[in-house]
Design an enzyme around this catalytic site. Structure first.
Site, mmCIF file in Angstrom:
data_model
loop_
_atom_site.group_PDB
_atom_site.id
_atom_site.type_symbol
_atom_site.label_atom_id
_atom_site.label_comp_id
_atom_site.label_asym_id
_atom_site.label_seq_id
_atom_site.Cartn_x
_atom_site.Cartn_y
_atom_site.Cartn_z
ATOM 1 N N ARG A 177 62.147 -7.464 97.412
ATOM 2 C CA ARG A 177 60.677 -7.518 97.495
ATOM 3 C C ARG A 177 60.161 -6.956 98.822
ATOM 4 O O ARG A 177 59.090 -6.353 98.853
ATOM 5 C CB ARG A 177 60.197 -8.951 97.305
ATOM 6 C CG ARG A 177 60.352 -9.371 95.868
ATOM 7 C CD ARG A 177 59.826 -10.756 95.645
ATOM 8 N NE ARG A 177 59.779 -11.036 94.228
ATOM 9 C CZ ARG A 177 59.880 -12.258 93.709
ATOM 10 N NH1 ARG A 177 60.038 -13.289 94.487
ATOM 11 N NH2 ARG A 177 59.819 -12.433 92.417
ATOM 12 N N LYS B 106 62.166 -17.709 72.594
ATOM 13 C CA LYS B 106 61.214 -18.255 71.616
ATOM 14 C C LYS B 106 60.121 -17.270 71.245
ATOM 15 O O LYS B 106 59.630 -16.534 72.096
ATOM 16 C CB LYS B 106 60.544 -19.497 72.205
ATOM 17 C CG LYS B 106 61.484 -20.649 72.398
ATOM 18 C CD LYS B 106 60.746 -21.798 73.015
ATOM 19 C CE LYS B 106 61.640 -23.010 73.159
ATOM 20 N NZ LYS B 106 60.967 -24.068 73.889
ATOM 21 N N GLY C 36 60.936 -10.921 83.763
ATOM 22 C CA GLY C 36 61.972 -11.944 83.856
ATOM 23 C C GLY C 36 63.364 -11.504 83.485
ATOM 24 O O GLY C 36 63.953 -10.651 84.150
ATOM 25 N N GLY D 168 55.400 -12.744 85.409
ATOM 26 C CA GLY D 168 54.207 -13.240 84.716
ATOM 27 C C GLY D 168 53.075 -12.227 84.708
ATOM 28 O O GLY D 168 52.363 -12.083 83.710
HETATM 29 P P1 AMP Z 1 62.689 -15.767 77.822
HETATM 30 O O1 AMP Z 1 62.493 -16.473 79.133
HETATM 31 O O2 AMP Z 1 61.873 -16.311 76.697
HETATM 32 O O3 AMP Z 1 62.614 -14.276 77.970
HETATM 33 O O4 AMP Z 1 64.148 -16.120 77.378
HETATM 34 C C1 AMP Z 1 65.281 -15.707 78.051
HETATM 35 C C2 AMP Z 1 66.400 -16.598 77.663
HETATM 36 O O5 AMP Z 1 66.593 -16.514 76.269
HETATM 37 C C3 AMP Z 1 67.697 -16.252 78.304
HETATM 38 O O6 AMP Z 1 68.045 -17.257 79.209
HETATM 39 C C4 AMP Z 1 68.669 -16.207 77.138
HETATM 40 O O7 AMP Z 1 69.868 -16.907 77.399
HETATM 41 C C5 AMP Z 1 67.911 -16.907 76.035
HETATM 42 N N1 AMP Z 1 68.392 -16.517 74.694
HETATM 43 C C6 AMP Z 1 68.493 -15.289 74.197
HETATM 44 N N2 AMP Z 1 69.055 -15.328 72.969
HETATM 45 C C7 AMP Z 1 69.297 -16.622 72.698
HETATM 46 C C8 AMP Z 1 69.890 -17.310 71.585
HETATM 47 N N3 AMP Z 1 70.325 -16.650 70.520
HETATM 48 N N4 AMP Z 1 69.986 -18.628 71.656
HETATM 49 C C9 AMP Z 1 69.556 -19.303 72.734
HETATM 50 N N5 AMP Z 1 69.001 -18.722 73.818
HETATM 51 C C10 AMP Z 1 68.871 -17.398 73.786
#
Ligand code: AMP
Length: 415
Positions: A34, A217, A373, A396
């Site tokens: 950064r 999610k 992220g 974000g």
């Molecule tokens: P996000 O912060 O929503 O972008 O999610 C990122 C996280 O999603 C990472 O830490 C991944 O380990 C998790 N992730 C990706 N695929 C899966 C999966 N099939 N089951 C559980 N966690 C997952």
């Protein structure tokens, strides 16, 4: 005003940067990405013959002084990076004398802005449910303006180069801009690059445009998915959200991560994609494990029939091929979120296939933006960050920009 057109000679510039760098237990900087990101802006000001007042937040001190989050700890690193003497102002609201004494080429680093509750403009020590909260909030907004005015009084010109906080309407990121004329406020080089990168995927789109949304999610990505639906040709939905879609289609997803209250939403997304002619690519097979661990037993199975006791942890070989096909032919690519639990070395194949395809498309002339992220952590893990067009520095902030929201830090300057 554009930073490149501005001559800082003899001017004092107050620059909002994002020096929220990670420190070890001894207060040493463990990753200076950064700091390096802000150097083009800071060096241009010094090279022109201007003087610098640098301001940033670090961590979340929540309006209280916390020596563990003091920016004094990074003074020497900043000095070395700029190849200039840096003076430290231990109280950022009482730095007028130090600022006034600055000569061309000199640098003043202000203490962590968030030691003041006025920076974020949120009342501290009072619960949102408290009847006095609204009054406290009003008073805090007034105090925030005063704080911003004090910071503004130190300088002739304001530069915002902190994309990571551009989605926040804080004293130093947005409110301060009210105290400068349009010709004396501007985005820094890093901000300009970020804004350009977002523009490339939201407005100035070369087709085909493939967006890859992964992560855990669907609920946290819905705003982005909806905004992108009107813009993309191909939309890859992968990672944990795969199983919400599979379940919605009547599949058995075993113990996979799945949002049961979002099944209708998943069907709605599929319907919308069809109506809009978007090629929706959702994985058909997965690498399932019998536990959420790197060393679990694995099997490849259809996402529609994952045995009980097993969970989908990565994209399977057919899915990886489908993802790569939709990426390799693209001329614009946006990637947010991994295709599997990439933190486990045995479940990186899906994300790796995406990264490789993005790199290949980039070599063929596509513009590729990776950000928000975990996908950044992913390309870094694979050592491929230099082989995509742009890796965003703002988690974000980038996500909000892609959702189509106006970022206060940018609006305060551009109007
Ligand atoms: P996000 O912060 O929503 O972008 O999610 C990122 C996280 O999603 C990472 O830490 C991944 O380990 C998790 N992730 C990706 N695929 C899966 C999966 N099939 N089951 C559980 N966690 C997952």
């Amino acid at each position: 005003m554009k930073i490149n057109d501005y001559n800082f000679a003899g001017k004092k510039a107050i620059v909002r940067v994002d020096f929220n760098v990670p420190l070890d237990e001894n207060g040493h900087v463990t990753d200076d990405t950064r700091i390096r990101g802000a150097l083009p802006t800071l060096k241009k000001i010094l090279a022109d013959g201007g003087s610098l007042i640098i301001m940033s937040h670090m961590g979340k001190p929540k309006g209280k002084v916390n020596p563990k989050m003091s920016l004094g700890q990074i003074k020497d690193v900043v000095s070395k990076a700029l190849d200039a003497e840096v003076t430290f102002a231990p109280d950022c609201a009482k730095a007028a004398e130090q600022a006034a004494a600055l000569k061309p080429g000199e640098v003043l680093l202000l203490e962590n802005l968030r030691f003041y509750p006025e920076e974020e403009g949120k009342p501290v020590g009072i619960d949102k449910e408290d009847p006095a909260y609204d009054e406290a909030k009003k008073a805090m907004k007034v105090a925030q303006k005063e704080f911003a005015k004090t910071l503004a009084s130190y300088a002739d010109v304001y530069v915002n180069d902190a994309f990571g906080t551009a989605h926040r309407k804080h004293a130093s990121t947005a409110v301060i801009a009210d105290y400068f004329q349009p010709e004396n406020k501007m985005l820094g080089y890093l901000m300009e690059k970020e804004v350009q990168a977002v523009d490339n995927v939201l407005s100035d789109i070369k087709r085909p445009f493939t967006a890859i949304m992964g992560g855990s999610k669907v609920s946290t990505k819905i705003g982005i998915i909806e905004n992108l639906m009107d813009k993309v040709d191909n939309l890859i939905l992968c990672g944990g959200m795969t199983y919400t879609f599979a379940k919605a289609m009547g599949g058995n997803v075993g113990d996979s991560i799945c949002e049961l209250d979002k099944l209708d939403l998943a069907l709605e997304i599929m319907k919308k994609a069809k109506e809009k002619g978007v090629n929706l690519v959702i994985g058909t097979d997965c690498v399932a494990g019998d536990a959420f661990s790197n060393d679990c037993n694995t099997q490849i199975c259809s996402v529609m029939s994952i045995p009980d006791g097993w969970e989908g942890l990565d994209a399977g070989p057919d899915s990886r091929k489908a993802f790569a096909d939709a990426i390799e032919s693209a001329k614009t690519i946006l990637w947010n979120g991994p295709a599997g639990v990439f933190e486990f070395d045995n479940f990186t194949a899906g994300s790796r296939a995406i990264a490789d395809a993005v790199v290949k498309a980039t070599k063929n002339g596509a513009f590729s933006l990776v950000g928000g992220g975990d996908s950044v952590a992913c390309v870094n893990k694979f050592g491929l960050a230099d082989e995509v067009s742009y890796v965003s520095t703002g988690g974000g902030a980038l996500l909000e920009a892609i959702e189509g929201k106006i970022l206060p830090g940018i609006a305060a300057i551009k109007g």
